[in-house]
Design an enzyme around this catalytic site. Sequence first.
Site: not given
Ligand code: GLA
Length: 777
Positions: A364-365, A441, A474-478, A522, A544
């Site tokens: 992950d991150d 964030r 896993k393609w995230d966008m926060n 994600c 999450d």
């Molecule tokens: C988001 C995702 C989590 C994780 C974090 C990493 O919150 O939903 O599952 O990947 O970012 O920063």
Amino acid sequence: MISFHEGVFRLSTNTTSYWFRITRFGHLEHIYYGALLKDQPIEGLLLKHTAMVGTSVAYDQSDTLYSLDTLSLEWSGIGRGDYRHSPAELKMPDGSFTSDFLYRSHRVIDGAVEMETLPCSYDDSGECKTLEISLEDESNAAVLQLYYTVYENCDVITRRAVLRNGNEKPLVIRRLMSMMVDLPNRGFKMITFDGGWIKEAHRHERPVEYGMYVNSSTTGASSNRHNPGFLLAESHVSEDCGSVYGFNLVYSGNHYGAVERSNQDLVRVQLGINPHCFEWTLNQGEKFETPEAVMTFSTGGYNGMSRNFHDFINRHIVRGDWKGKERPVLINNWEAYFFKFTQGKLLRLARRARRLGVEMFVLDDGWFGKRNNDNAGLGDYNVNRKKLPRGMAHFSQRIERLGLKFGLWFEPEMVNPDSDLYRAHEEYAISIPGKKPVMGRNQLVLDLCNPEVRDYIVSSVSNILDESRISYVKWDMNRHIGDAYSACIGGQGEFFHRYILGLYDILTRIFRPRPHILLESCSSGGNRFDLGMLCFSPQVWSSDDTDPVERLKIQAGLSYLYPLSSMGAHVSSAPHQQTLRETPISTRFNVSCFGCLGYELDLKYLGYVQKREIKRQIAFYKEHRKTFQYGRFYRIESPKSNKVVWQCVSDDKSEAVAGLFQTIASAGEGYDYLPVKGLDPETAYRFQTKPQSLFIKRFGDLIKHVFPIELNPDGLILRTVNKLYAMADCVEEYEAHGDMLAAGIRLNNQFIGSHFNDKVRLLGDFGSNLYIIKKAG
Ligand code: GLA
């Protein structure tokens, strides 16, 4: 499937009919949407206009009973007598807001019709047809095409609109919905799936009263606030009986769904792009495509409606190599270490996971740039050599050599101001000239309207994917979008839609040439759980929040609209990081297996019996994975408010799996019974509780009552025993035919303090059991 006779269009699926006709003036009048009807004269179903309603406006003096306001319509404009909200607010070439689209022609096309700009449903099995109807506002030379695609076997009809300007003067779109329909009010309630971060898709319902209710998002994504999907149900509907309409949108940006009850008791449903901050100019010869709206109807209650959506998504939305394929059990390092990891730590986690039966390791991150916390590094997808000294290719090979597939996390739509990318290309981030941008964030959003930014993302992500052995992304966008502005577009009213078009362009360019990669979308969990993303990513990280009791609400909410094969669901540590709730590991698994199972915790400190339990869980899941991910899913209504019951049945009805979950225990719990639906009534089955362990720790101080010697409940001896020894939870076993199973198996008593033996079910707060029902013999 689609017929046209004497001005009436009849669309039919296996169990539904959708009828409308061309009126004498050329409008499209909606006649009926509901259970399948035989072909027959329509008069009985038509709304009767035998008296003119006072203050209303006649469309044409030749027929003063014809008022658009009192008609049930398939599409409506502005300014010609319909005072309900219109699906189109257009500044027409003649300068007015009045539009009046009248029937010109139609044709029926085999299969689904692809769009040029947006992803949409598709058909590779020859089971659908499309009706294209062209309407025209003649004096403005504007043409509106309505598309109806009929998926016969899934009982789904999709709709969308395409607007073209043939006028030399521009036409400005301020609102253009994908669909609208006027249904007769049947005492509807409207059900939406709402929430926020860590509480996505909670089900809410309200009666449809006079006026309008809007289900929409303005964050730049489909959002965790209001999922685009919603339902209209008759008031007495249950999970298995009654009429329910379902609506959803193949779109990942700002959506808008409205339900408006008029003074004539017609209920107008609209769905499309949110008109919020939207403005789009069409010059002569240009066209605008709206996203595809999806509609379904069932008389089989909420489960029947969900079944249609599930089938439709599995067959006509999800595509590529992972369509219909069982998804791997994964371990993700995020909740185990957050940003604090080394290669050694990761490899040890991977090794332990492999021994337990896990199939894929997801990093992950935190693996790139200076990403040691969430202040820096987004945008710089060069491997952090302090953490992975020999790079990603080497690390991915090490993981594969352990016998695991390898997956990697990205958040490509974002940039931290503290990053090399930002220092080199400040202009890549969204901001308004002269204004300090708002942060979320600690990050800014990249301008996906800018082709150069898109090229950067495509090449930086593709490079990593090609140099390493990556099977999953896993393609995230926060964060939500703020300061919506791009120097690369004509008008700022185009921003939100162009952002999403940019995203789809990037996803197409990266993942279409690499169909072997399983993409899990994600967005801080389920902030972008929608049909648009599912066209690219067969699964989505649901939330999450991995607390199983919270997940009962989240996964149940999502299950109304989306199949279990689309939901990422992980077992994490307890007490839980967000709720501090202590839950048994059995319940964490029992909830997660109704989805795509993963583990997201540090395995290092688990005792022998906990690890053995996880190993057994994974083996059990693999054995029944197809049923969990692709079987027929049922939400079973329970007469007790502290119980949740879910169930999946395999396609051939040879097995079912059921989960009974208890939220807060009440003292002196009465009998529980477990109905198992959807099996063959004539077939004999074996019903058995899935064996699971009861850990000593769960009993705390109470343990002294059963031990011959007095032990400190928090002392070394019991702590050690807890790691090495676990008791078996109660197992029940019965033989029953499908008919008896549907009536409900009466289960053993629950533990109530007065008696304890191996025939007592021990649930307490947050306890649960799985049951496996298999064809006998
Ligand atoms: C988001 C995702 C989590 C994780 C974090 C990493 O919150 O939903 O599952 O990947 O970012 O920063």
